[in-house]
Enzyme design. Structure first.
Site, PDB file in Angstrom:
ATOM      1  N   ARG A  37      72.427  44.781  42.860  1.00 54.48           N
ATOM      2  CA  ARG A  37      72.825  43.546  43.400  1.00 54.48           C
ATOM      3  C   ARG A  37      71.781  42.476  43.520  1.00 54.48           C
ATOM      4  O   ARG A  37      71.789  41.440  43.309  1.00 54.48           O
ATOM      5  CB  ARG A  37      73.359  43.647  44.951  1.00 54.48           C
ATOM      6  N   LYS A 198      93.535  56.251  48.330  1.00 58.38           N
ATOM      7  CA  LYS A 198      94.617  56.038  49.212  1.00 58.38           C
ATOM      8  C   LYS A 198      95.497  55.098  48.611  1.00 58.38           C
ATOM      9  O   LYS A 198      95.003  54.003  47.962  1.00 58.38           O
ATOM     10  CB  LYS A 198      94.191  55.625  50.470  1.00 58.38           C
ATOM     11  N   GLY A 348      83.768  49.729  44.857  1.00 58.23           N
ATOM     12  CA  GLY A 348      82.614  50.426  44.951  1.00 58.23           C
ATOM     13  C   GLY A 348      82.396  51.593  44.450  1.00 58.23           C
ATOM     14  O   GLY A 348      81.410  52.033  43.592  1.00 58.23           O
ATOM     15  N   GLY A 371      84.913  45.163  48.072  1.00 52.42           N
ATOM     16  CA  GLY A 371      86.122  44.414  49.050  1.00 52.42           C
ATOM     17  C   GLY A 371      86.420  43.167  48.201  1.00 52.42           C
ATOM     18  O   GLY A 371      87.357  42.947  48.235  1.00 52.42           O
TER      19      GLY A 371
HETATM   20  P1  ADP Z   1      87.103  52.135  44.948  1.00 52.11           P
HETATM   21  O1  ADP Z   1      85.772  52.195  46.181  1.00 52.11           O
HETATM   22  O2  ADP Z   1      86.355  52.053  43.546  1.00 52.11           O
HETATM   23  O3  ADP Z   1      88.091  51.135  45.472  1.00 52.11           O
HETATM   24  P2  ADP Z   1      88.208  54.208  46.611  1.00 52.11           P
HETATM   25  O4  ADP Z   1      87.352  53.905  47.616  1.00 52.11           O
HETATM   26  O5  ADP Z   1      89.550  53.917  46.829  1.00 52.11           O
HETATM   27  O6  ADP Z   1      87.649  53.700  45.247  1.00 52.11           O
HETATM   28  O7  ADP Z   1      88.337  55.503  46.031  1.00 52.11           O
HETATM   29  C1  ADP Z   1      87.269  56.629  45.798  1.00 52.11           C
HETATM   30  C2  ADP Z   1      87.382  57.980  46.528  1.00 52.11           C
HETATM   31  O8  ADP Z   1      88.630  58.434  46.252  1.00 52.11           O
HETATM   32  C3  ADP Z   1      86.402  58.788  45.783  1.00 52.11           C
HETATM   33  O9  ADP Z   1      85.466  59.246  47.031  1.00 52.11           O
HETATM   34  C4  ADP Z   1      87.158  60.024  45.197  1.00 52.11           C
HETATM   35  O10 ADP Z   1      86.635  61.288  45.598  1.00 52.11           O
HETATM   36  C5  ADP Z   1      88.493  59.911  45.969  1.00 52.11           C
HETATM   37  N1  ADP Z   1      89.519  60.845  45.051  1.00 52.11           N
HETATM   38  C6  ADP Z   1      89.790  60.370  43.860  1.00 52.11           C
HETATM   39  N2  ADP Z   1      90.994  61.444  43.614  1.00 52.11           N
HETATM   40  C7  ADP Z   1      90.846  61.989  44.579  1.00 52.11           C
HETATM   41  C8  ADP Z   1      91.917  63.238  45.103  1.00 52.11           C
HETATM   42  N3  ADP Z   1      92.729  63.741  44.203  1.00 52.11           N
HETATM   43  N4  ADP Z   1      92.033  64.078  46.123  1.00 52.11           N
HETATM   44  C9  ADP Z   1      90.998  63.339  47.157  1.00 52.11           C
HETATM   45  N5  ADP Z   1      90.171  62.564  46.695  1.00 52.11           N
HETATM   46  C10 ADP Z   1      90.131  61.623  45.851  1.00 52.11           C
HETATM   47 MG    MG Z   2      85.470  52.992  47.842  1.00 51.13          MG
END
Ligand code: ADP
Ligand code: MG
Length: 400
Positions: A37, A198, A348, A371
């Site tokens: 960053r 999620k 992130g 975010g």
């Molecule tokens: P971002 O930060 O890029 O928006 P998220 O925070 O939504 O992404 O998701 C990232 C997390 O999702 C990671 O920590 C990863 O381990 C988890 N994840 C991905 N696939 C699965 C799965 N099948 N079961 C549990 N956790 C998962």
């Molecule tokens: Mg995340």
């Protein structure tokens, strides 16, 4: 096109410029860890320094919640930035009030001052107009280059813009270009890849991109809730029962565009050393859980990805933190970087996964904002951007 004024649209020569940067970086034992960053702000800082502006940099770090907490001090960042720029960076022990005013008034053209954490004052997150005025009093011009904080209407990201001529920095312009314009008016085929933990975190993102993209490829934990909504038992997989209705609605809305994994990697426990196997998507046995997308899915997603002109990706395809379950994410990363598309990655963990895959240099744009990038991918306007002057707007007279 970016509709806001940037630092090239106004005269910054010799001016005192308050730059809101996003220096919210990890700090351990007084040393800066990942400095992505900080480096992302350099084009703006270099440009302003060449114009012989005096730079007054403001940022938050962590969540000190309005209290002065030494572990959230930006002092180590001043040192680190000084090393990168090979120039001294003066540090002010407070971001507003007499201390900050003293430092700012003594600042000469070409000098750099970093203010202490804006969140040491409760007025920051409350967007207190008094604090915004105090920040504005330090400078002639306000530049917002803190994309990662632009989804928050805080005193240093939004409030201050009401009291000074206010424009965007280069990082802000670039982020909005890719996460805004490129997605609003994409070159087609436009493919969205969505994963992560999620559905509930990302309903807005899925909804917006289902309305824009030609195809939406789903992976990660969020796929599990879709599987359950289709009636499959999913064993001990991460699932959100409260999001089942939403999943059903999205499945109906997206019939022809939404694609789910055809095979998955399952494990007998949530552990890097767990026993694992690839199975076609179907009922998941009790005691097993879905940890990644399978190789058939990677192959079929790859075909779609290679034909794309624009790709936006948010959310890892599996539990990429465990090497055994990172293959799906890496396979998709490989396909994205093999394609000739404009590729844009937000989120992130997605950015971290891409760096871990070693392919991050080969995507068109990785967002520096978690975010904020998600809000952009929902099609939401960001308060820190709205507050800046429009290109066609007459300049606010400079404060004397
Ligand atoms: P971002 O930060 O890029 O928006 P998220 O925070 O939504 O992404 O998701 C990232 C997390 O999702 C990671 O920590 C990863 O381990 C988890 N994840 C991905 N696939 C699965 C799965 N099948 N079961 C549990 N956790 C998962
Ligand atoms: Mg995340």
């Amino acid at each position: 096109m970016f509709s806001k004024k940037t630092i090239t649209d106004i005269d910054v020569h010799g001016k005192k410029v308050l730059v809101r940067v996003d220096f919210n970086v990890p700090i351990k034992d007084g040393l800066v860890g990942d400095d992505t960053r900080i480096r992302a702000s350099l084009p703006t800082l270099d440009y302003l320094l060449k114009q012989e502006a005096s730079l007054i940099l403001a940022s938050h770090l962590g969540r000190p919640k309005g209290e002065v907490k030494p572990e959230f001090s930006l002092r180590p960042v001043a040192q680190h930035l000084g090393n990168i720029l090979k120039k001294p960076v003066i540090f002010a022990e407070d971001c507003v009030g007499s201390i900050a005013e003293g430092y700012a008034s003594r600042l000469k053209p070409g000098e750099i001052l970093l203010l202490e954490n804006t969140r040491f004052h409760i007025g920051e997150t409350k967007n207190d107009p008094e604090m915004a005025k105090q920040l504005a009093a330090l400078a002639d011009i306000y530049v917002n280059d803190a994309f990662g904080s632009a989804h928050r209407a805080h005193a240093s990201t939004e409030g201050v813009a009401h009291y000074l001529p206010s424009v965007a920095g280069f990082l802000m312009e670039k982020e909005i270009h890719y996460l805004g314009s490129a997605i609003a008016n994409p070159q087609r085929p436009f493919i969205a890849i969505l994963g992560g933990a999620k559905i509930s975190d990302k309903i807005g993102v899925i909804h917006y991109l289902l309305g824009k993209a030609d195809q939406v490829l789903i992976g990660g934990g969020m796929a599990n809730t879709f599987f359950k909504a289709q009636g499959y038992p999913i064993g001990d997989s991460l699932v959100e029962d409260e999001a089942l209705d939403t999943a059903i609605k999205l499945l109906q809305e997206g019939t022809s565009r939404l694609r789910l994994p055809v095979d998955v990697v399952i494990a007998d426990r949530f552990d890097p050393e767990a026993e694992s196997k690839i199975v076609p998507m179907g009922p998941v046995p009790d005691g097993w859980r879905i940890m990644d997308i399978g190789s058939e899915t990677v192959a079929s997603y790859r075909k779609v990805i290679l034909g794309a002109a624009t790709i936006v990706w948010n959310g890892p395809m599996g539990v990429f933190e465990f090497p055994r379950f990172a293959e799906g994410t890496y396979g998709v990363a490989q396909a994205v970087t093999d394609s000739e598309s404009t590729s844009i990655v937000g989120g992130g963990d997605s950015a971290a996964a891409l760096v871990q895959s070693g392919l991050s240099e080969r995507v068109t744009h990785i967002s520096t904002g978690g975010g904020a990038s998600l809000e952009m991918l929902e099609g939401l306007p960001l308060p820190g951007v709205i507050a800046l002057e429009d290109k066609d707007q007459e300049a606010i007279p400079e404060r004397k």
